[in-house]
Design a protein around this motif. Structure first.
Motif, PDB file in Angstrom:
ATOM      1  N   ALA A 116       0.816  -1.218   0.000  1.00 16.97           N
ATOM      2  CA  ALA A 116       0.000   0.000   0.000  1.00 16.97           C
ATOM      3  C   ALA A 116       0.854   1.273   0.000  1.00 16.97           C
ATOM      4  O   ALA A 116       0.473   2.281  -0.611  1.00 16.97           O
ATOM      5  CB  ALA A 116      -0.938  -0.007   1.204  1.00 16.97           C
ATOM      6  N   ASN A 117       2.014   1.226   0.649  1.00 20.85           N
ATOM      7  CA  ASN A 117       2.842   2.436   0.715  1.00 20.85           C
ATOM      8  C   ASN A 117       3.619   2.704  -0.577  1.00 20.85           C
ATOM      9  O   ASN A 117       4.358   3.680  -0.671  1.00 20.85           O
ATOM     10  CB  ASN A 117       3.784   2.395   1.916  1.00 20.85           C
ATOM     11  CG  ASN A 117       4.734   1.221   1.905  1.00 20.85           C
ATOM     12  OD1 ASN A 117       4.476   0.187   1.287  1.00 20.85           O
ATOM     13  ND2 ASN A 117       5.842   1.364   2.611  1.00 20.85           N
ATOM     14  N   ALA A 118       3.428   1.857  -1.592  1.00 19.66           N
ATOM     15  CA  ALA A 118       4.029   2.092  -2.911  1.00 19.66           C
ATOM     16  C   ALA A 118       3.008   2.661  -3.887  1.00 19.66           C
ATOM     17  O   ALA A 118       3.323   2.896  -5.044  1.00 19.66           O
ATOM     18  CB  ALA A 118       4.607   0.793  -3.470  1.00 19.66           C
ATOM     19  N   VAL A 119       1.779   2.885  -3.412  1.00 20.90           N
ATOM     20  CA  VAL A 119       0.672   3.270  -4.287  1.00 20.90           C
ATOM     21  C   VAL A 119       0.204   4.688  -3.977  1.00 20.90           C
ATOM     22  O   VAL A 119       0.023   5.052  -2.812  1.00 20.90           O
ATOM     23  CB  VAL A 119      -0.503   2.280  -4.125  1.00 20.90           C
ATOM     24  CG1 VAL A 119      -1.687   2.683  -4.971  1.00 20.90           C
ATOM     25  CG2 VAL A 119      -0.051   0.860  -4.469  1.00 20.90           C
ATOM     26  N   VAL A 120      -0.017   5.469  -5.043  1.00 20.73           N
ATOM     27  CA  VAL A 120      -0.584   6.811  -4.922  1.00 20.73           C
ATOM     28  C   VAL A 120      -1.829   6.847  -5.800  1.00 20.73           C
ATOM     29  O   VAL A 120      -1.752   6.568  -6.998  1.00 20.73           O
ATOM     30  CB  VAL A 120       0.419   7.898  -5.384  1.00 20.73           C
ATOM     31  CG1 VAL A 120      -0.227   9.272  -5.340  1.00 20.73           C
ATOM     32  CG2 VAL A 120       1.696   7.851  -4.555  1.00 20.73           C
ATOM     33  N   VAL A 121      -2.972   7.170  -5.200  1.00 22.05           N
ATOM     34  CA  VAL A 121      -4.225   7.281  -5.942  1.00 22.05           C
ATOM     35  C   VAL A 121      -4.613   8.749  -5.988  1.00 22.05           C
ATOM     36  O   VAL A 121      -4.590   9.441  -4.964  1.00 22.05           O
ATOM     37  CB  VAL A 121      -5.351   6.441  -5.288  1.00 22.05           C
ATOM     38  CG1 VAL A 121      -6.670   6.633  -6.031  1.00 22.05           C
ATOM     39  CG2 VAL A 121      -4.974   4.972  -5.259  1.00 22.05           C
ATOM     40  N   ALA A 122      -4.953   9.210  -7.184  1.00 26.26           N
ATOM     41  CA  ALA A 122      -5.401  10.593  -7.384  1.00 26.26           C
ATOM     42  C   ALA A 122      -6.641  10.552  -8.266  1.00 26.26           C
ATOM     43  O   ALA A 122      -6.534  10.459  -9.487  1.00 26.26           O
ATOM     44  CB  ALA A 122      -4.301  11.431  -8.024  1.00 26.26           C
ATOM     45  N   GLY A 123      -7.811  10.545  -7.642  1.00 21.40           N
ATOM     46  CA  GLY A 123      -9.053  10.451  -8.406  1.00 21.40           C
ATOM     47  C   GLY A 123      -9.149   9.121  -9.126  1.00 21.40           C
ATOM     48  O   GLY A 123      -9.073   8.062  -8.503  1.00 21.40           O
ATOM     49  N   HIS A 179      -8.758   4.792 -14.930  1.00 24.81           N
ATOM     50  CA  HIS A 179     -10.040   4.162 -15.227  1.00 24.81           C
ATOM     51  C   HIS A 179     -11.135   5.154 -14.852  1.00 24.81           C
ATOM     52  O   HIS A 179     -11.107   5.724 -13.751  1.00 24.81           O
ATOM     53  CB  HIS A 179     -10.194   2.861 -14.427  1.00 24.81           C
ATOM     54  CG  HIS A 179     -11.373   2.045 -14.864  1.00 24.81           C
ATOM     55  ND1 HIS A 179     -12.653   2.310 -14.445  1.00 24.81           N
ATOM     56  CD2 HIS A 179     -11.452   0.981 -15.696  1.00 24.81           C
ATOM     57  CE1 HIS A 179     -13.477   1.441 -14.999  1.00 24.81           C
ATOM     58  NE2 HIS A 179     -12.778   0.618 -15.765  1.00 24.81           N
ATOM     59  N   THR A 180     -12.076   5.374 -15.749  1.00 28.12           N
ATOM     60  CA  THR A 180     -13.114   6.380 -15.515  1.00 28.12           C
ATOM     61  C   THR A 180     -13.912   6.123 -14.244  1.00 28.12           C
ATOM     62  O   THR A 180     -14.434   7.057 -13.637  1.00 28.12           O
ATOM     63  CB  THR A 180     -14.087   6.461 -16.711  1.00 28.12           C
ATOM     64  OG1 THR A 180     -14.619   5.166 -16.965  1.00 28.12           O
ATOM     65  CG2 THR A 180     -13.379   6.982 -17.943  1.00 28.12           C
ATOM     66  N   ALA A 181     -14.007   4.869 -13.807  1.00 29.43           N
ATOM     67  CA  ALA A 181     -14.728   4.534 -12.577  1.00 29.43           C
ATOM     68  C   ALA A 181     -13.780   4.267 -11.407  1.00 29.43           C
ATOM     69  O   ALA A 181     -14.219   3.859 -10.335  1.00 29.43           O
ATOM     70  CB  ALA A 181     -15.628   3.323 -12.810  1.00 29.43           C
ATOM     71  N   GLY A 182     -12.479   4.474 -11.605  1.00 22.31           N
ATOM     72  CA  GLY A 182     -11.516   4.247 -10.536  1.00 22.31           C
ATOM     73  C   GLY A 182     -11.311   2.785 -10.193  1.00 22.31           C
ATOM     74  O   GLY A 182     -10.912   2.456  -9.086  1.00 22.31           O
ATOM     75  N   LYS A 183     -11.562   1.893 -11.148  1.00 19.66           N
ATOM     76  CA  LYS A 183     -11.347   0.457 -10.927  1.00 19.66           C
ATOM     77  C   LYS A 183      -9.992   0.099 -11.515  1.00 19.66           C
ATOM     78  O   LYS A 183      -9.761   0.284 -12.699  1.00 19.66           O
ATOM     79  CB  LYS A 183     -12.453  -0.358 -11.593  1.00 19.66           C
ATOM     80  CG  LYS A 183     -13.801  -0.105 -10.991  1.00 19.66           C
ATOM     81  CD  LYS A 183     -14.874  -0.921 -11.670  1.00 19.66           C
ATOM     82  CE  LYS A 183     -16.223  -0.625 -11.054  1.00 19.66           C
ATOM     83  NZ  LYS A 183     -17.287  -1.385 -11.698  1.00 19.66           N
TER      84      LYS A 183
END
Length: 128
Positions: A29-36, A53-57
């Motif tokens: 998890a600490n290697a991942v950055v989510v932005a929208g 992905h337009t739905a964040g999947k």
């Protein structure tokens, strides 16, 4: 013809036999950055997996390049978000992404910090 058939069947049987090796394609998890609707996984200082992905999947299955993401040490990196632009910086590169935008040449770019990399600036859509 029978010999040829056996020859072509054997490699596929061998591949199935070796596919039983355990691996975990999910990155720490600490290697991942989510932005929208975008996700960035920092795999090495010079390799960032980029997904939109337009739905964040997002996709967590293994790829040919990195099968076992769970065992990779998370490289040091920093992230900031200023004026709607996400910046991820490693020892080798700096990624900039306009948050909320689909990936385009104007919304996603990578600048080389490490002079040994084979590019100076890369924009989404350019050849690798």
């Amino acid at each position: 013809n029978i010999v040829l058939c056996v020859f072509f069947l054997l490699p596929s049987l061998w591949a199935v036999q070796y596919e039983i090796l355990p691996y975990n394609p999910v990155a720490p998890a600490n290697a991942v950055v989510v932005a929208g609707n975008a996700r960035f996984t920092i795999l090495t200082p010079s390799l960032i997996r980029m997904e939109y992905h337009t739905a964040g999947k997002f996709e967590d299955r293994a790829t040919v390049a990195v099968v076992n993401r769970a065992v990779l040490p998370v490289p040091p990196f920093s992230q900031s978000n200023s004026g709607g632009v996400l910046s991820i910086k490693t020892a080798a590169l700096q990624l900039q992404y306009t948050t909320g935008s689909p990936f385009t040449s104007s919304s996603l770019s990578i600048t080389a910090i490490d002079s040994s990399l084979p590019f100076t600036v890369w924009h989404y859509g350019q050849p690798n």
